[in-house]
Design an enzyme around this catalytic site. Structure first.
Site, short mmCIF file in Angstrom:
data_model
loop_
_atom_site.label_atom_id
_atom_site.label_comp_id
_atom_site.label_asym_id
_atom_site.label_seq_id
_atom_site.Cartn_x
_atom_site.Cartn_y
_atom_site.Cartn_z
N HIS A 1 0.89 12.87 -7.01
CA HIS A 1 0.48 12.02 -5.88
C HIS A 1 1.37 10.77 -5.81
O HIS A 1 0.92 9.67 -5.48
CB HIS A 1 -0.99 11.61 -6.06
CG HIS A 1 -1.78 11.53 -4.78
ND1 HIS A 1 -2.65 12.50 -4.37
CD2 HIS A 1 -1.85 10.57 -3.83
CE1 HIS A 1 -3.23 12.15 -3.23
NE2 HIS A 1 -2.75 10.98 -2.88
N TYR B 1 0.84 -1.20 0.00
CA TYR B 1 0.00 0.00 0.00
C TYR B 1 0.88 1.26 0.00
O TYR B 1 0.60 2.23 -0.71
CB TYR B 1 -0.95 0.02 1.21
CG TYR B 1 -1.79 1.27 1.24
CD1 TYR B 1 -2.76 1.49 0.26
CD2 TYR B 1 -1.58 2.26 2.19
CE1 TYR B 1 -3.52 2.65 0.25
CE2 TYR B 1 -2.34 3.42 2.19
CZ TYR B 1 -3.30 3.62 1.22
OH TYR B 1 -4.04 4.78 1.20
N LYS C 1 -2.06 21.27 -4.03
CA LYS C 1 -1.17 20.11 -4.24
C LYS C 1 -1.72 19.23 -5.36
O LYS C 1 -2.85 18.76 -5.26
CB LYS C 1 -1.07 19.29 -2.96
CG LYS C 1 -0.31 17.98 -3.10
CD LYS C 1 -0.17 17.29 -1.74
CE LYS C 1 0.64 16.01 -1.80
NZ LYS C 1 -0.15 14.84 -2.15
N TYR D 1 -8.35 17.28 2.45
CA TYR D 1 -9.19 16.60 1.46
C TYR D 1 -10.56 17.24 1.60
O TYR D 1 -11.21 17.11 2.65
CB TYR D 1 -9.29 15.11 1.76
CG TYR D 1 -8.18 14.26 1.16
CD1 TYR D 1 -7.69 14.51 -0.12
CD2 TYR D 1 -7.66 13.17 1.86
CE1 TYR D 1 -6.69 13.72 -0.68
CE2 TYR D 1 -6.67 12.37 1.30
CZ TYR D 1 -6.19 12.65 0.04
OH TYR D 1 -5.21 11.86 -0.50
N SER E 1 -1.93 14.78 7.09
CA SER E 1 -3.05 14.45 6.20
C SER E 1 -4.38 14.62 6.92
O SER E 1 -4.49 14.42 8.13
CB SER E 1 -2.90 13.00 5.74
OG SER E 1 -4.09 12.55 5.14
N THR F 1 -5.42 19.28 -1.55
CA THR F 1 -5.08 18.29 -2.57
C THR F 1 -6.13 18.32 -3.68
O THR F 1 -7.33 18.23 -3.41
CB THR F 1 -4.99 16.89 -1.93
OG1 THR F 1 -3.95 16.92 -0.96
CG2 THR F 1 -4.68 15.82 -2.97
#
Ligand SMILES: Cc1cc2nc3c(=O)[nH]c(=O)nc-3n(C[C@H](O)[C@H](O)[C@H](O)COP(=O)(O)O)c2cc1C
Length: 385
Positions: free
Chosen positions: A274, A24, A250, A128, A106, A154
């Site tokens: 990304h 991942y 971003k 996000y 994040s 993002t």
């Protein structure tokens, strides 16, 4: 085996993590061609050193968005960081601060904005955008109140990229108990022990939101359901009106978007795909960088994110106009290999490599790196000429 470089840290992380978790982190979209190019395109650029320069005193400090970093690295936002190594986001933020770098937390972190900011004041926050505008506003306000100087929105995740490794591994929470996964997790008892003895993982910033506060698998379902995101240029002014610090976008690769970002009132952009995890076939950030810097016309700052594995890559990015760089997977390898000390080790390796590069290049101060230090002004690609 001694750990000399980022690839050694990656090997150490691979030994510690169950395969689906390692994949991942390590994997990317589809055939992973874009991820490969992110790194390979750095090696296309060749240095042209200047001789007989006094390099006795060297500095790699840069100023980015009004902030001085003595190590010119922003650790990229990564979701679920607490899954990969001991200490999670707080460990990463502390190691970054101690090295004079900075961590960008994040939205989908396993520790809250407030807790990470208290442990390492000055962290940046990645947004996000949520379907629920009220929730988006709340996240921005929380980041502002926690003292984050930069909000990084993002913009390259309208839908999630297709990551074949994850689909094949059945990467999910809780893990699907196929015979292969019982083997992969069963052979890493240290990883399972850490999870069993640490606070329960979840999307910490959403602990109060219905759907997210019912355990990890329900939260993952909720996050997936919320994934289709509408982010438009009009919203940039809205972010700016709520957030007291700088706002950067971003995931910009098109020069027209660099212009639009400046027109829309953003303070900066991050040249990024990304880490190759979204649009397979996208150009690499280092290749896009000169065009973005040109289009920005000095109105906004440009940061480069993705593919950096050596200190020399950092110097090349700054020489081509990046104010600073961002690195993602390298610190996750460090965290998995050794927690906070592993992240510190990753940063120390990169610092050392930058220093050696500056000395041998005849460029003792990193911000003074420019295209004259690169063969053919750093434009090896015909499309860029
Ligand atoms: C495991 C993992 C999780 C990530 N999660 C996020 C995220 O939550 N938000 C985001 O903007 N980017 C996320 N990214 C992308 C990184 O911020 C960054 O763009 C990428 O890792 C840069 O490439 P590099 O790994 O080659 O340095 C993630 C990347 C990885 C590897």
């Amino acid at each position: 085996m001694a750990i000399l470089n980022i690839d050694d840290l990656r090997a150490a992380a691979r030994r510690r993590l169950p395969k689906p978790v390692f994949d991942y982190i390590d994997g990317a979209a589809m055939d992973e061609v874009t991820m490969g190019r992110n790194r390979a395109d750095f090696s296309e650029i060749r240095f042209q050193p200047k001789a007989l320069v006094d390099i006795a005193e060297r500095s790699q400090a840069v100023t980015v968005l009004g902030q001085t970093l003595t190590t010119p690295v922003i650790l990229s936002p990564t979701g679920l960081t607490g899954l990969y190594g001991p200490g999670g986001e707080i460990a990463v933020a502390r190691a970054a601060k101690a090295a004079g770098a900075v961590f960008c937390l994040s939205t989908v972190s396993t520790q809250t904005i407030e807790d990470v900011a208290a442990a390492a004041p000055g962290i940046w926050f990645q947004l996000y955008v949520q379907r629920d505008r009220g929730l988006t506003k709340e996240l921005i306000e929380r980041a502002g109140k926690a003292g984050c100087p930069v909000l990084m929105v993002t913009v390259d995740t309208a839908v999630q990229g297709r990551r074949d490794r994850d689909i094949r591994n059945g990467f999910a929470f809780p893990p699907k108990f196929t015979p292969a996964n019982i083997w992969h997790f069963g052979t890493k008892p240290g990883f399972l022990w850490r999870l069993a003895t640490s606070p329960k993982l979840g999307f910490a910033n959403f602990a109060h939101v219905p759907g997210y506060n019912m355990g990890f698998s329900a939260a993952t379902r909720q996050a997936n359901a919320d994934f289709v995101r509408k982010v438009t240029w009009d919203d940039v002014a809205w972010y700016k009106s709520i957030f007291p610090g700088k706002v950067v976008l971003k995931g910009i690769l098109h020069p027209d978007d660099a212009k639009r970002a400046a027109d829309a009132g953003a303070d900066g952009i991050v040249a990024s795909n990304h880490g190759g995890r979204q649009l397979e076939g996208a150009t690499s950030p280092i290749r896009a960088l000169p065009r973005l810097v040109e289009a920005a016309e000095g109105r906004i700052e440009v940061i480069l994110d993705g593919g950096i594995r050596r200190g020399g890559d950092v110097v090349k990015a700054v020489a081509l106009g990046a104010k600073a760089v961002m690195m993602g997977r390298p610190y996750l390898y460090g965290l998995a290999a050794g927690g906070e000390a592993g992240v510190a080790q990753m940063l120390s390796i990169v610092r050392g490599e930058i220093d050696t590069t500056l000395a041998l290049l005849g460029c003792p101060r990193l911000p003074e790196a420019d295209p004259t230090f690169l063969e053919d002004q750093g434009r090896p690609w015909p499309a860029n000429r």
